[in-house]
Write an enzyme that holds these catalytic residues in place. Sequence first.
Site, short mmCIF file in Angstrom:
data_model
loop_
_atom_site.label_atom_id
_atom_site.label_comp_id
_atom_site.label_asym_id
_atom_site.label_seq_id
_atom_site.Cartn_x
_atom_site.Cartn_y
_atom_site.Cartn_z
N ARG A 18 -0.65 -22.29 4.49
CA ARG A 18 -1.40 -21.03 4.64
C ARG A 18 -2.24 -21.01 5.92
NH1 ARG A 18 -5.00 -19.51 -0.14
NH2 ARG A 18 -5.32 -21.75 -0.23
N PHE A 20 -1.75 -19.26 8.39
CA PHE A 20 -1.85 -17.85 8.75
C PHE A 20 -3.13 -17.24 8.17
CE2 PHE A 20 -0.95 -13.41 7.68
CZ PHE A 20 -0.32 -12.90 8.80
N GLY A 440 -13.27 -4.34 -12.82
CA GLY A 440 -13.29 -5.62 -13.54
C GLY A 440 -13.93 -6.76 -12.79
N GLU A 492 -15.60 -11.70 -14.08
CA GLU A 492 -14.41 -12.53 -13.91
C GLU A 492 -14.62 -13.74 -12.99
OE1 GLU A 492 -10.99 -10.13 -12.97
OE2 GLU A 492 -11.53 -8.59 -14.42
N TRP A 569 4.31 -10.08 -11.30
CA TRP A 569 3.60 -10.94 -10.37
C TRP A 569 3.77 -12.41 -10.69
CZ3 TRP A 569 -1.57 -7.75 -9.68
CH2 TRP A 569 -1.24 -6.52 -9.11
N ASP A 607 -4.85 -4.03 -17.65
CA ASP A 607 -4.45 -3.61 -16.30
C ASP A 607 -2.93 -3.63 -16.13
OD1 ASP A 607 -7.00 -3.19 -15.37
OD2 ASP A 607 -7.24 -5.20 -14.58
N HIS A 649 -5.45 0.25 -15.72
CA HIS A 649 -5.69 0.49 -14.29
C HIS A 649 -4.39 0.33 -13.52
CE1 HIS A 649 -7.44 0.47 -10.33
NE2 HIS A 649 -6.88 -0.70 -10.08
N HIS A 702 -10.69 -2.29 -0.32
CA HIS A 702 -10.02 -3.20 0.62
C HIS A 702 -10.55 -3.04 2.04
CE1 HIS A 702 -7.14 -4.81 -2.20
NE2 HIS A 702 -6.89 -3.59 -2.64
N CYS A 734 -10.34 -0.40 -7.10
CA CYS A 734 -9.75 -1.64 -7.59
C CYS A 734 -10.87 -2.64 -7.83
CB CYS A 734 -8.74 -2.17 -6.55
SG CYS A 734 -7.52 -3.31 -7.23
#
Length: 763
Positions: A18, A20, A440, A492, A569, A607, A649, A702, A734
């Site tokens: 990772r 990147f 959430g 969470e 996912w 969700d 959601h 975002h 979100c």
Amino acid sequence: MTYFHTHILGFPRIGKNREFKKALEAYWNSEISEQELQNIGKDIRKYNWEIQKDSGLDYITVGDFSWYDHILETSALLGVVPSRFKEKIDTINLDSLFLMARGQSSNSNNISACDMTKWFNTNYHYIVPEFTEDQNFTISTNTLFEHIDEAQEQGYLVKPVLVGPLTYLWLGKASHPNFDKLTLIKNIIPIYNQIFKKLKEKNIDWVQIDEPILTLDLSPEWINSFSETYQKLNFNNLKILLATYFGSIEDKIEQINRLPIHGLHVDLCSNPEQIESIINQYSVDKVLSVGVINGRNIWKSDLFKIESNLNYLKNLFGENLWISASCSLLHSPVDLDSEHNIDPEIKNWLAFAKQKIQEISLVSKILSNSEDKNTNTFIIENFKSTQSRLKSNKVHNSEVQKNINLINENYFKRKSDYKERAQIQKNKYNLPLFPTTTIGSFPQTKEIRGLRKKLKDKKIDLNLYNNEIKKNILDCIQRQEKLDIDVLVHGEAERNDMVEFFGELLEGFIFTSNGWVQSYGSRCVKPPVIYGDVYRKKPLTLEWTSYAQSLTERPVKGMLTGPVTIISWSFVRDDQPIKETAKQIALALREETIDLEKAGIKFIQIDEPAFREALPLKKKDWKNYFDWAIPCFKIASCGISDETQIHTHMCYSEFNDIISYIAELDADVITIECSRSNMELLSAFENYCYPNEIGPGIYDIHSPNIPNTDLMVNNLKKALNFISKDKLWINPDCGLKTRNWPEVEYALKNMVLAAKELRKNAT
């Protein structure tokens, strides 16, 4: 001996470890220079190309690397910059890309980011191009050509990849609803011709042009435009490989045959049946590239089965048959060799991007009747591993099958319909008009991430970890109460990821240490691997949700991830239909919702952000999907009483064409992403009277750009044109895990003030 050429459509750009992600975020935080960032990108590309060459691929794919998203990179190449950015962008460079992708927040000038949505039916997101009626196109970056030079200097035979002109236009959005963006094709063709000329000057032989929209249901205008467009493209004697993926093109072979192309790539993993139409209609004098190695899953390929399926094509096409993966390997983790903690038996069933390239080479050698000893050894090992998976007692559980057989019609319905439930819930909870809530998650700070890592590394014990999580939950509850939010969440803090967290607590899952794939920008996810029957041994979320509820008189939502999203996912077992695995997950979630309700949790959010993403690309296949996806949601959500309110959601997808199916889920409240599209998604409700309650997200989590209260009020007023005031909830787009606390509190303060302002005018 006939030789069959090998190549891939693209390789993961995130780096083996990772690099990147780490480099991008360091650059955004001004911790490294642009040159340092570019050097890391160069190292990643070098590594990717070496893997392709060392595995024996004939062509090295170039143009698949981008610093945020390949569609955004195409916009930069073609000079497509929305007007709101032009004061900040003199020339298109890295900072230009990041500005368009992330927006800008400052005291003097907030600039909203470009819209972002799902890439076909995957969990990858792309930045949506924005087109105006007078849109100009011009070659505005040299990145593609520089990467070609870079690869050629290292001695590689290069196959550049370009997003096709029609797919690029299709994926964008027009500035005005009545503007037909297809009319821009006449402006874009000359620019592609200039690109082809530059590629020819670099002695390129083959060019891959991606046109995945050919797998969609296209109007006659769009279908006909392929012939018109490709006849006008001047390829400058380059050989063109037209690449399609994610679905079938059997209904468009006739149109494709008329195109002046030299080869066609087809995805035989998503739709193997299409090969019959291709055999009957496609010319054997052209290259046929077959995607027989699954680019979207991590199971080792059955090489004997592939050989058997390709024997006829081998005899028909000869050396014009090329071997590849189904799609870009962007959707696979990089290298299985980095995994050291997986059950060895299960690891032997897996293949990541690096291993998939090796499989591509092996398929070519098998078809070529290679007598190489190493090849024969690999083939024997492949046979043993694929057979051991089919026979393993780790895969099947008889109790799960018994529970599946107990499912009956009562599993799919609540006691009362929505209208009756809504009245019961309003009487019991007495929430204000325009109730506020969040989706959430709250910020996952360095301290929280560090805490989880210390527990994983056994540097702290479970008691200390639990006490720290409790402190964080208390802090979240107190912050929300201070902000005066109506329905709270616990934040969470204990969750690493909305799917991985549940997979870790359910049976039938395993987890990788380094199985990361890119979702968007620097955001990477590590999908769980579902290898066997799924069931719930113990409660999943009960402890933390119950603790949060004990801290406040306000309602706290239980937060679950739905069966379709967990399936979408995760890397899912392919030895049984996906719907069967989804049903197993739904039963486990049903047990959880029942336990939450018994513990006094009266608001439960399930969700399903992947509900639209998982939809088949062609409408003829929708019914089969909804026939299992909707019942699975109902299995999970319908085991509770009328007074318990079910939320769901969904985000970053187009919902207009499936809104009636979403209504069939019968969730009491649905929250959806709206702000990035400037509330455009609300048009779904213009012609469809959605029966239940709706929370259109009013600010984009975002982006660091935080709208003020007035802008939020204006967005909510737009929503009231489609949603009645007694059904409108107010919430962000979100979850908030990627933001920091100052941003979150400022945004939520504005959100609550917007709700209160709206209430004044509504009473």
